[in-house]
Design a protein around this motif. Structure first.
Motif, mmCIF file in Angstrom:
data_model
loop_
_atom_site.group_PDB
_atom_site.id
_atom_site.type_symbol
_atom_site.label_atom_id
_atom_site.label_comp_id
_atom_site.label_asym_id
_atom_site.label_seq_id
_atom_site.Cartn_x
_atom_site.Cartn_y
_atom_site.Cartn_z
ATOM 1 N N ALA A 3 0.840 -1.196 0.000
ATOM 2 C CA ALA A 3 0.000 0.000 0.000
ATOM 3 C C ALA A 3 0.875 1.246 0.000
ATOM 4 O O ALA A 3 2.010 1.236 0.478
ATOM 5 C CB ALA A 3 -0.913 -0.013 1.219
ATOM 6 N N ARG A 4 0.331 2.340 -0.560
ATOM 7 C CA ARG A 4 1.074 3.592 -0.661
ATOM 8 C C ARG A 4 0.342 4.691 0.098
ATOM 9 O O ARG A 4 -0.886 4.647 0.268
ATOM 10 C CB ARG A 4 1.217 4.017 -2.120
ATOM 11 C CG ARG A 4 1.708 2.969 -3.091
ATOM 12 C CD ARG A 4 3.173 2.680 -2.980
ATOM 13 N NE ARG A 4 4.001 3.802 -3.431
ATOM 14 C CZ ARG A 4 5.336 3.769 -3.419
ATOM 15 N NH1 ARG A 4 5.977 2.692 -2.968
ATOM 16 N NH2 ARG A 4 6.048 4.805 -3.845
ATOM 17 N N VAL A 47 -4.022 7.321 1.432
ATOM 18 C CA VAL A 47 -4.123 8.491 2.301
ATOM 19 C C VAL A 47 -3.280 9.615 1.695
ATOM 20 O O VAL A 47 -2.127 9.416 1.323
ATOM 21 C CB VAL A 47 -3.639 8.163 3.722
ATOM 22 C CG1 VAL A 47 -3.462 9.432 4.545
ATOM 23 C CG2 VAL A 47 -4.617 7.227 4.411
ATOM 24 N N LEU A 48 -3.875 10.820 1.604
ATOM 25 C CA LEU A 48 -3.185 11.995 1.084
ATOM 26 C C LEU A 48 -3.015 13.012 2.204
ATOM 27 O O LEU A 48 -3.990 13.378 2.867
ATOM 28 C CB LEU A 48 -3.975 12.644 -0.054
ATOM 29 C CG LEU A 48 -4.398 11.783 -1.245
ATOM 30 C CD1 LEU A 48 -5.103 12.643 -2.282
ATOM 31 C CD2 LEU A 48 -3.207 11.091 -1.868
ATOM 32 N N GLU A 136 -12.799 12.911 3.810
ATOM 33 C CA GLU A 136 -11.911 13.141 4.946
ATOM 34 C C GLU A 136 -11.296 11.849 5.472
ATOM 35 O O GLU A 136 -10.329 11.889 6.233
ATOM 36 C CB GLU A 136 -12.668 13.837 6.079
ATOM 37 C CG GLU A 136 -13.034 15.269 5.754
ATOM 38 C CD GLU A 136 -13.862 15.900 6.852
ATOM 39 O OE1 GLU A 136 -14.269 15.179 7.794
ATOM 40 O OE2 GLU A 136 -14.095 17.115 6.777
ATOM 41 N N ALA A 137 -11.823 10.715 5.075
ATOM 42 C CA ALA A 137 -11.233 9.448 5.495
ATOM 43 C C ALA A 137 -9.862 9.245 4.876
ATOM 44 O O ALA A 137 -9.070 8.447 5.385
ATOM 45 C CB ALA A 137 -12.156 8.289 5.115
ATOM 46 N N ARG A 138 -9.560 9.972 3.785
ATOM 47 C CA ARG A 138 -8.264 9.780 3.137
ATOM 48 C C ARG A 138 -7.537 11.058 2.774
ATOM 49 O O ARG A 138 -6.365 11.018 2.389
ATOM 50 C CB ARG A 138 -8.405 8.917 1.873
ATOM 51 C CG ARG A 138 -9.303 9.481 0.787
ATOM 52 C CD ARG A 138 -9.285 8.585 -0.456
ATOM 53 N NE ARG A 138 -8.002 8.608 -1.126
ATOM 54 C CZ ARG A 138 -7.847 8.979 -2.408
ATOM 55 N NH1 ARG A 138 -8.893 9.341 -3.140
ATOM 56 N NH2 ARG A 138 -6.646 8.959 -2.958
ATOM 57 N N ILE A 139 -8.172 12.229 2.879
ATOM 58 C CA ILE A 139 -7.525 13.498 2.550
ATOM 59 C C ILE A 139 -7.445 14.358 3.797
ATOM 60 O O ILE A 139 -8.478 14.705 4.388
ATOM 61 C CB ILE A 139 -8.271 14.234 1.424
ATOM 62 C CG1 ILE A 139 -8.321 13.369 0.163
ATOM 63 C CG2 ILE A 139 -7.607 15.576 1.128
ATOM 64 C CD1 ILE A 139 -9.114 13.980 -0.976
ATOM 65 N N PHE A 140 -6.218 14.714 4.191
ATOM 66 C CA PHE A 140 -5.988 15.443 5.428
ATOM 67 C C PHE A 140 -5.149 16.689 5.154
ATOM 68 O O PHE A 140 -4.195 16.650 4.377
ATOM 69 C CB PHE A 140 -5.228 14.567 6.434
ATOM 70 C CG PHE A 140 -5.965 13.340 6.882
ATOM 71 C CD1 PHE A 140 -6.610 13.311 8.113
ATOM 72 C CD2 PHE A 140 -6.012 12.207 6.083
ATOM 73 C CE1 PHE A 140 -7.286 12.175 8.530
ATOM 74 C CE2 PHE A 140 -6.678 11.063 6.497
ATOM 75 C CZ PHE A 140 -7.321 11.048 7.723
ATOM 76 N N GLU A 141 -5.492 17.778 5.831
ATOM 77 C CA GLU A 141 -4.670 18.976 5.763
ATOM 78 C C GLU A 141 -3.448 18.823 6.665
ATOM 79 O O GLU A 141 -3.561 18.423 7.821
ATOM 80 C CB GLU A 141 -5.476 20.207 6.196
ATOM 81 C CG GLU A 141 -4.639 21.486 6.202
ATOM 82 C CD GLU A 141 -5.409 22.709 6.694
ATOM 83 O OE1 GLU A 141 -4.746 23.730 6.965
ATOM 84 O OE2 GLU A 141 -6.649 22.638 6.812
ATOM 85 N N LEU A 214 -0.690 9.147 9.648
ATOM 86 C CA LEU A 214 -2.153 9.185 9.561
ATOM 87 C C LEU A 214 -2.718 7.794 9.340
ATOM 88 O O LEU A 214 -3.687 7.391 9.992
ATOM 89 C CB LEU A 214 -2.579 10.132 8.435
ATOM 90 C CG LEU A 214 -2.437 11.623 8.733
ATOM 91 C CD1 LEU A 214 -2.364 12.436 7.455
ATOM 92 C CD2 LEU A 214 -3.603 12.088 9.609
ATOM 93 N N LEU A 215 -2.126 7.055 8.413
ATOM 94 C CA LEU A 215 -2.622 5.712 8.123
ATOM 95 C C LEU A 215 -2.530 4.814 9.345
ATOM 96 O O LEU A 215 -3.419 3.986 9.594
ATOM 97 C CB LEU A 215 -1.826 5.113 6.965
ATOM 98 C CG LEU A 215 -2.271 3.723 6.499
ATOM 99 C CD1 LEU A 215 -3.682 3.757 5.924
ATOM 100 C CD2 LEU A 215 -1.295 3.160 5.470
#
Length: 239
Positions: A3-4, A47-48, A136-141, A214-215
């Motif tokens: 996974a990345r 996750v970004l 928001e489950a995968r994009i975070f500031e 985060l992940l």
């Protein structure tokens, strides 16, 4: 296939994305995307961690947007890198003078807009047009200087990345050395792709390491209990 996770930073050509393995050796891959929507689509469910404001209040009170003050408190001499983001209506305005007027009318005490922040508005609008509470489950500031703070044992970097808007080689070297200690090869961090600058590459790499946190559920939000804007978007910076 491993996974990345992906660290993202805005750059002159759009968005620079540093993708690393979610665990073990980093095996970084670097790409520049013209559009944020394309980046999101091409990274599947990764996750970004993105250096760009997400979540825009309709009104800005004395404490600011929410994450900015607690993040500045951690960064000491690097706190000026955290811009004061104005209200949603100000961000949606494309003329600087009008934006300042709208920002002043939608804040207490009244605040204008810094020119550096205004130049980010197109990218903020680009993310805002795409974001939903579900994403928001995968994009975070995130914020690169907070990322470096976290990677540096919760201590701010001693040198600025830029001086008078020009790259500061000593500051870039300080951050590059820290990233090498966290698993990047020095050669991964010296040749940004076309359309991105050296500091963009370093920032995206640091953000990628926060995406790993985060992940794994290790990252913390600033503030600890984020507010939400009128669209239901979380207003938090993570590290």
């Amino acid at each position: 296939m491993t996974a990345r996770v992906v660290g993202v930073d805005g750059c002159p050509a759009g968005w620079i994305a540093v993708s690393i393995a979610s665990d073990g050796p980093l095996a970084p891959e670097v790409r520049v995307h013209a559009r944020f929507a394309d980046l999101v689509a091409e990274t599947g469910d990764a996750v970004l961690a993105v250096d760009m404001p997400i979540g825009l209040p309709d009104f800005i009170g004395p404490e600011g947007r929410g994450p900015e003050r607690p993040v500045r408190q951690k960064l000491g001499p690097r706190q000026s890198s955290v811009f004061s983001v104005p209200s949603r209506s100000a961000v949606m305005t494309e003329d600087y003078r009008v934006s300042c007027a709208v920002a002043s009318a939608s804040s207490e005490p009244p605040r204008m807009v810094a020119k550096q922040c205004f130049h980010l508005f197109p990218k903020i609008r680009e993310i805002d047009a795409l974001m939903t509470p579900a994403l928001e489950a995968r994009i975070f500031e995130v914020h690169p200087e907070l990322a470096f703070w976290r990677l540096n044992g919760d201590a701010a970097m001693t040198l600025p990345k830029k001086v008078k808007s020009r790259p500061n080689p000593a500051g870039l070297d300080e951050r590059r050395a820290l990233l090498v200690r966290h698993g990047f090869a020095a050669d991964d961090l010296v040749r940004p792709p076309r359309g991105a600058a050296a500091d963009d590459l370093l920032d995206a790499a640091a953000n990628a390491l926060i995406a790993r946190r985060l992940l794994k559920g290790e990252a913390k939000s600033f503030p600890a209990e984020p507010a939400r804007d009128a669209r239901g978007l979380r207003i938090a910076i993570w590290a």
